[in-house]
Design a protein around this motif. Sequence first.
Motif: not given
Length: 251
Positions: A27, A29, A34, A56, A58-59, A62-63, A68, A221
Motif C-alpha cells: 500500500f 500513498h 506505507l 501499518g 491499521s492499514l 483496512r486492506l 482500502l 510497514g
Amino acid sequence: MSDLSQPYLAQATTAPMLPLSLDGVRFSHRGQRLLGDITLTLGAGRSLIMGPNGAGKSLLMRLCHGLLTPSAGQIRWNGQPLSPALALRQAMVFQRPVLLKRSAQANLTYVLAIRGCPRRLRKPRAQEALERFGLAPLAQRPARVLSGGEQQRLALARAWLLAPDILFLDEPTAALDPAAIRAVEEAVNQFHHRGTKIVMTTHDLNQARRLADDVVFLNAGRLLEHSPAERFFDTPQSSEAAAFVRGELPW
Ligand SMILES: Nc1ncnc2c1ncn2[C@@H]1O[C@H](COP(=O)(O)OP(=O)(O)OP(=O)(O)O)[C@@H](O)[C@H]1O
C-alpha cells in the motif's frame, strides 16, 4: 420459537472464507510505500497484529476488510477475491465505534432490519445480544451517551447479530479501564468460541498474551514475523520483535 442465540443468517453463500491469504500486498500513498510487500496466510483462531506506532497495523486490517485497495498484490479469501457476498460475512469494530444517534436497542434492531430479519424477531434478538454483552439495563439509553467500554460492547453486540465469519478489531480496548478491557476481551472470546475468526490490533502486550493464538508483527510497514503466540513471546525471531516484547520499542 426460534433459538435467539443462533444467528439470523441472510448470507448468500456459506462456503468457507478461510484461509485469508495476502500475496505481495503493498500500500503506497503519494509515492510513499506505507506497507509492503506482505505475504501472509491466516487460518482459524485469534490473530493479533502487533508493532510500534505507525507500523501499518491499521492499514493491514483496512486492506483485509476491503476499506482500502492494495497498490499491488492480492488478497484472497479461500482463494476468492472479496465479493459483496463475502463482505457481508465480515465485520469490523473500531477503537471509537460508529453508533447511530438512537437507543442502544435501536442500534441493534436497525442492523437486523437491514439484514432482512423479520420485524417480530428484531427486538427479542437485540435483547438477547444486549444481555449477552451485559447491556440489558442500558437498552433504552442513547447509544452516544454510553461510556467508552459500553459503546465498545454495543458495537460488539451489533457485530454479534451479523454473525460474521471474520471479526476485525482495531485497538478495541485503547483508552478503556481494566474492568472494561476484561469485558471486551470476554466478548471477543464469545465470538472465538462461536467459531468467528478474530483479527485484532493491540498495543497491550499482556492482552496479546491472554488472547493471541498467533501474532503478526509489523515494523515500519514490513512484516517481520508471523508465529504461534507462545513462540513469538518466548523466542521472537527478529531483534525488533525481541525489543518489542521487552517493551523497548516505542508503542
Ligand atoms: N490513508 C492514509 N493516507 C496516508 N498515510 C496513511 C494513511 N493511513 C495511514 N497512513 C500512514 O501509514 C502509516 C501506518 O499507519 P497505521 O495507522 O496503519 O499504523 P499503526 O501501526 O496502526 O499505528 P498506531 O499503533 O499508531 O495506531 C503511518 O505513518 C500513517 O501516518
